[in-house]
Design a protein around this motif. Structure first.
Motif, PDB file in Angstrom:
ATOM      1  N   GLY A   1       0.768  -1.232   0.000  1.00  0.00           N
ATOM      2  CA  GLY A   1       0.000   0.000   0.000  1.00  0.00           C
ATOM      3  C   GLY A   1       0.803   1.289   0.000  1.00  0.00           C
ATOM      4  N   PHE A   2       2.124   1.174  -0.046  1.00  0.00           N
ATOM      5  CA  PHE A   2       2.932   2.390  -0.125  1.00  0.00           C
ATOM      6  C   PHE A   2       2.990   2.860  -1.575  1.00  0.00           C
ATOM      7  CE2 PHE A   2       4.569   0.019   3.554  1.00  0.00           C
ATOM      8  CZ  PHE A   2       4.399   0.974   4.548  1.00  0.00           C
ATOM      9  N   LYS A   3       2.940   4.177  -1.727  1.00  0.00           N
ATOM     10  CA  LYS A   3       2.906   4.695  -3.091  1.00  0.00           C
ATOM     11  C   LYS A   3       4.063   5.637  -3.389  1.00  0.00           C
ATOM     12  CE  LYS A   3      -1.981   4.250  -4.247  1.00  0.00           C
ATOM     13  NZ  LYS A   3      -1.682   2.817  -4.178  1.00  0.00           N
ATOM     14  N   LYS A   4       4.455   6.383  -2.353  1.00  0.00           N
ATOM     15  CA  LYS A   4       5.533   7.346  -2.579  1.00  0.00           C
ATOM     16  C   LYS A   4       6.810   6.823  -1.940  1.00  0.00           C
ATOM     17  CE  LYS A   4       3.125  10.741  -0.862  1.00  0.00           C
ATOM     18  NZ  LYS A   4       2.770  12.110  -0.441  1.00  0.00           N
ATOM     19  N   ILE A   5       7.530   6.074  -2.741  1.00  0.00           N
ATOM     20  CA  ILE A   5       8.682   5.339  -2.201  1.00  0.00           C
ATOM     21  C   ILE A   5       9.983   6.025  -2.578  1.00  0.00           C
ATOM     22  CG2 ILE A   5       9.858   3.126  -2.179  1.00  0.00           C
ATOM     23  CD1 ILE A   5       7.108   1.933  -3.057  1.00  0.00           C
ATOM     24  N   ALA A   6      10.743   6.403  -1.551  1.00  0.00           N
ATOM     25  CA  ALA A   6      12.035   7.038  -1.794  1.00  0.00           C
ATOM     26  C   ALA A   6      13.132   5.981  -1.800  1.00  0.00           C
ATOM     27  CB  ALA A   6      12.320   8.082  -0.723  1.00  0.00           C
ATOM     28  N   LEU A   7      14.246   6.337  -2.399  1.00  0.00           N
ATOM     29  CA  LEU A   7      15.389   5.426  -2.442  1.00  0.00           C
ATOM     30  C   LEU A   7      16.615   6.126  -1.873  1.00  0.00           C
ATOM     31  CD1 LEU A   7      16.740   2.761  -3.581  1.00  0.00           C
ATOM     32  CD2 LEU A   7      17.302   4.127  -5.588  1.00  0.00           C
ATOM     33  N   ILE A   8      17.285   5.458  -0.969  1.00  0.00           N
ATOM     34  CA  ILE A   8      18.569   5.997  -0.498  1.00  0.00           C
ATOM     35  C   ILE A   8      19.662   5.079  -0.989  1.00  0.00           C
ATOM     36  CG2 ILE A   8      19.980   6.509   1.523  1.00  0.00           C
ATOM     37  CD1 ILE A   8      17.575   7.471   2.952  1.00  0.00           C
TER      38      ILE A   8
ATOM     39  N   PRO B   1       5.096   7.079 -10.559  1.00  0.00           N
ATOM     40  CA  PRO B   1       6.006   8.059 -11.153  1.00  0.00           C
ATOM     41  C   PRO B   1       7.402   7.944 -10.552  1.00  0.00           C
ATOM     42  CG  PRO B   1       4.595   9.108  -9.538  1.00  0.00           C
ATOM     43  CD  PRO B   1       4.098   7.707  -9.679  1.00  0.00           C
ATOM     44  N   PHE B   2       8.407   8.105 -11.373  1.00  0.00           N
ATOM     45  CA  PHE B   2       9.782   8.141 -10.866  1.00  0.00           C
ATOM     46  C   PHE B   2      10.150   9.587 -10.575  1.00  0.00           C
ATOM     47  CE2 PHE B   2      14.315   8.785 -11.677  1.00  0.00           C
ATOM     48  CZ  PHE B   2      14.835   7.950 -10.703  1.00  0.00           C
ATOM     49  N   ASP B   3      10.291   9.891  -9.305  1.00  0.00           N
ATOM     50  CA  ASP B   3      10.579  11.269  -8.910  1.00  0.00           C
ATOM     51  C   ASP B   3      12.040  11.382  -8.476  1.00  0.00           C
ATOM     52  OD1 ASP B   3      10.779  13.756  -7.811  1.00  0.00           O
ATOM     53  OD2 ASP B   3       8.852  13.659  -6.771  1.00  0.00           O
ATOM     54  N   PRO B   4      12.850  12.080  -9.239  1.00  0.00           N
ATOM     55  CA  PRO B   4      14.282  12.197  -8.910  1.00  0.00           C
ATOM     56  C   PRO B   4      14.501  12.769  -7.518  1.00  0.00           C
ATOM     57  CG  PRO B   4      13.803  13.183 -11.047  1.00  0.00           C
ATOM     58  CD  PRO B   4      12.482  12.855 -10.426  1.00  0.00           C
ATOM     59  N   ARG B   5      13.552  13.581  -7.020  1.00  0.00           N
ATOM     60  CA  ARG B   5      13.731  14.158  -5.694  1.00  0.00           C
ATOM     61  C   ARG B   5      13.608  13.093  -4.606  1.00  0.00           C
ATOM     62  NH1 ARG B   5       9.203  18.498  -6.030  1.00  0.00           N
ATOM     63  NH2 ARG B   5       8.315  16.606  -6.957  1.00  0.00           N
ATOM     64  N   PHE B   6      13.088  11.955  -5.000  1.00  0.00           N
ATOM     65  CA  PHE B   6      12.946  10.856  -4.041  1.00  0.00           C
ATOM     66  C   PHE B   6      14.169   9.931  -4.031  1.00  0.00           C
ATOM     67  CE2 PHE B   6       8.103  10.416  -3.162  1.00  0.00           C
ATOM     68  CZ  PHE B   6       8.140  11.677  -2.581  1.00  0.00           C
ATOM     69  N   VAL B   7      15.156  10.266  -4.830  1.00  0.00           N
ATOM     70  CA  VAL B   7      16.357   9.440  -4.879  1.00  0.00           C
ATOM     71  C   VAL B   7      17.532  10.217  -4.301  1.00  0.00           C
ATOM     72  CG1 VAL B   7      17.980   8.239  -6.359  1.00  0.00           C
ATOM     73  CG2 VAL B   7      15.532   8.164  -6.870  1.00  0.00           C
ATOM     74  N   LYS B   8      18.058   9.727  -3.189  1.00  0.00           N
ATOM     75  CA  LYS B   8      19.171  10.416  -2.531  1.00  0.00           C
ATOM     76  C   LYS B   8      20.426   9.537  -2.560  1.00  0.00           C
ATOM     77  CE  LYS B   8      16.750  13.987  -1.238  1.00  0.00           C
ATOM     78  NZ  LYS B   8      17.059  15.329  -1.783  1.00  0.00           N
TER      79      LYS B   8
ATOM     80  N   ASN C   1       6.711  17.392   0.010  1.00  0.00           N
ATOM     81  CA  ASN C   1       6.021  16.183  -0.430  1.00  0.00           C
ATOM     82  C   ASN C   1       6.796  14.965   0.041  1.00  0.00           C
ATOM     83  OD1 ASN C   1       4.366  14.379  -1.686  1.00  0.00           O
ATOM     84  ND2 ASN C   1       5.293  14.667  -3.712  1.00  0.00           N
ATOM     85  N   ARG C   2       6.482  14.536   1.254  1.00  0.00           N
ATOM     86  CA  ARG C   2       7.350  13.509   1.806  1.00  0.00           C
ATOM     87  C   ARG C   2       6.870  12.100   1.414  1.00  0.00           C
ATOM     88  NH1 ARG C   2       5.815  10.216   5.480  1.00  0.00           N
ATOM     89  NH2 ARG C   2       4.099  10.617   6.930  1.00  0.00           N
ATOM     90  N   PRO C   3       7.829  11.172   1.272  1.00  0.00           N
ATOM     91  CA  PRO C   3       7.495   9.799   0.882  1.00  0.00           C
ATOM     92  C   PRO C   3       6.808   9.063   2.029  1.00  0.00           C
ATOM     93  CG  PRO C   3       9.809   9.959   1.410  1.00  0.00           C
ATOM     94  CD  PRO C   3       9.274  11.350   1.453  1.00  0.00           C
ATOM     95  N   ASP C   4       6.106   8.005   1.692  1.00  0.00           N
ATOM     96  CA  ASP C   4       5.504   7.194   2.752  1.00  0.00           C
ATOM     97  C   ASP C   4       6.300   5.912   2.996  1.00  0.00           C
ATOM     98  OD1 ASP C   4       4.901   5.910   0.445  1.00  0.00           O
ATOM     99  OD2 ASP C   4       2.715   5.967   0.678  1.00  0.00           O
TER     100      ASP C   4
END
Lengths: 349, 349
Positions: free
Chosen positions: A180-187, A213-220, A243-246
């Motif tokens: 159920g997670f939709k806004k997934i960030a990557l470290i 969507p692939f959001d570059p701001r979510f990739v650190k 817009n924080r990831p979940d």
DNA sequence: AAAAAAACCGTAAACGATTACGAAAAGCAG
DNA sequence: CTGCTTTTCGTAATCGTTTACGGTTTTTTT
């Protein structure tokens, strides 16, 4: 320092020739059982041990393998080493080990030392650096068999033992989406690190597959992926943005532990407010609270496999000596959003 | 397998003697700079590397040290190894390593292998077993220098590098008492483990000093002290008894992580309901929540020190080559009972 | 220019083991 | 007792280096 006792000492003590002594100790056929007995006793009495250097030189058999790892006090690598040593010890190989410390020049220095010491084969996890070609070149030139572990950097046909990093990252991401997670960030790690890139790629594939969507701001990207502190700072960056990831997927468990701290500070509950998945199934992962969902990385098995391949290669078996371990996700609580929340999302969505 | 290129190959290619080639490569004085240049070029062209086995044999200098550890994929030991290797690499020593897996017979097997390979010295962390005398005997007989790490088991005058375990445990216990804890339990290892016993002893000393009763029911022994699961079960045992402790000191951080889990299950808040102190300052300790107060154990430094001592011993320095690292407590939140509670205890007491 | 010194290089013996080969001694057949 | 095989053992070469020593050749000294 007392001189080592050698064949000569036994020979002189018994008034026989060195040859005879050698024969006795090596179970040769042409020797009188009587003489043999006496010699064996004398050898025992003098605590004789064959000089492996002399034996190797003469027989031209140097049963030694070299292992080069980027670092040794790292759970994954130390388990790889453990796997190698288990097998090596059983096959009567001596293990030389070197720690490159992620420095290519040191890596090459160690390789030089190994070659001087006539290693029969090498198991290496190469540095992330670029001049890897130069590292492996001395081996190729001398036809010394080698197996790469975890970080294949040479030609495509160089044998390796690796892990399906892309799939592992894919599974991790897919699992988060599943829950159920939709806004997934990557470290992740630096761009030159191919392991990091493989995991990035798996992440992207999963996002694509489920039309997220692939959001570059979510990739650190961090420099040291084994440093929890890095995970902490990068997590803060991404969690404090508007817009924080979940959920956050980190390419190592160490980074994930940093994320835990950031989440706690920001009063985000894991996994309800923030899902987390790590990578490597290191010891820490079970002890975090809640326990961390992570991607398995069976170091010991990989080490054993690497040694098996190396031995095959040494005895001249030309068959395919590469293996990619299949990825497997270990699901724990850090990614299991509670049913209520999952339902409310389901009804609202 | 192509034959290694040796001095002879260079000599034949240039029509000079092997001696001359050797001289050129070893920077000897009596050689024509012209000849030397040609030889060096040829050596480079043929990728010559000296055969370390032949060199060692001839010079009677085997710059090799052996390291025997009970286990390798354990944070403390892998950092010790790291420390040893750092120093060894700088001093151009080759490092052979063996993993005894806590088995005395394997330990001796490895020792045998090392002796055959003419190690100039050995660094060993002995098995908890009893026949340690037999393990070190072959070294003594041959006057091969050795340094024991962490688990001195030989005679009193055998050199060692260890940690003041008793004091560490004392400080840990004293600290808990200091913070207002009175009923302090101990989770330790088997009785044959001298490290465990040293820590037990430190615990007892502290309890005595502050006139706290020593209650045998508060002392629990596990088999594997590196296994969190053990800590969990022992903690449950002691926490579910009618007179439960208000703090637990475990002789390893791994055991402590098990205690965390037990505490969480029983709804005991750390540190307010239950203070916890671990031992070793392993990576996990910082990542537990709350972070674990623990006793420092500087593996890398100890490894470096061990190598330094070994080198001293090799060059014949007869001075005192033993060191006990002083204990230091690292105070984190798991033992810091909040001020309110501390005060209420103070006023009520 | 003769003698002494220096510069350069090769021969051969080590290091500690293994092993091909041959020799001496013993056993056996006739 | 002769000739052959078998048993048992020693001689010497070898692995790839280093190094003591000696022999040329060249340079320097007187």
């Amino acid at each position: 320092m007392p001189k080592r006792v050698g064949l000569r000492d036994i020979a002189e003590a018994l008034n026989v020739s060195i040859t005879t002594v050698s024969r006795a100790l090596n179970d040769k056929f042409d020797i009188n059982p009587e003489t043999k007995k006496v010699i064996l006793e004398k050898a025992e009495e003098l605590n004789y041990r064959p000089n492996a250097f002399a034996v190797s030189l003469r027989k031209n058999e140097y049963n030694t393998i070299g292992v080069i790892l980027p670092t040794i006090d790292h759970y994954f690598f130390s388990t790889v080493l453990k796997g190698i040593m288990n097998k090596a010890h059983n096959s009567n190989y001596l293990v030389l080990i070197g720690e490159s410390g992620h420095q290519t020049d040191k890596e090459q220095q160690i390789m030089d030392q190994f070659i001087n010491h006539c290693v029969t084969g090498v198991i290496i996890s190469t540095t992330v650096g670029s001049e890897v070609k130069d590292t492996l070149e001395p081996l190729r030139r001398r036809r010394i068999p080698f197996i790469q572990v975890d970080r294949p950097a040479g030609d495509k046909d160089d044998p390796y033992v690796r892990y399906d990093d892309e799939k592992g990252a894919f599974l991790a991401t897919e699992h988060l989406i599943d829950r159920g997670f939709k806004k997934i960030a990557l470290i992740k790690g630096p761009d030159i690190c191919n392991i990091s890139n493989a995991r990035l790629s798996g992440y992207q594939l999963a996002m694509e597959k489920y039309n997220l969507p692939f959001d570059p701001r979510f990739v650190k990207s961090g420099n040291n992926i084994d440093f929890a502190e890095n995970g902490y700072h990068l997590a803060r960056q991404v969690l404090l943005a508007k817009n924080r990831p979940d959920a956050i997927f980190t390419i190592t468990d160490e980074l994930a532990t940093g994320v835990y701290r950031a989440a706690k500070e920001l009063n985000l509950r894991i996994p309800d407010d923030l899902g987390i998945v790590g990578y490597s199934n290191s010891k820490i992962s079970t002890h975090l609270s809640p326990p961390l969902t992570t991607v398995e990385q069976p170091g010991e098995e990989m080490g054993e496999q690497a040694f098996d391949f190396l031995q095959q290669s040494i005895i001249g078996n030309a068959s395919d000596l590469s293996k990619t371990f299949d990825a497997r996700l270990i699901i724990r609580d850090s990614s299991l959003k509670s049913i209520q929340i999952l339902n409310s999302i389901a009804t609202n969505g």
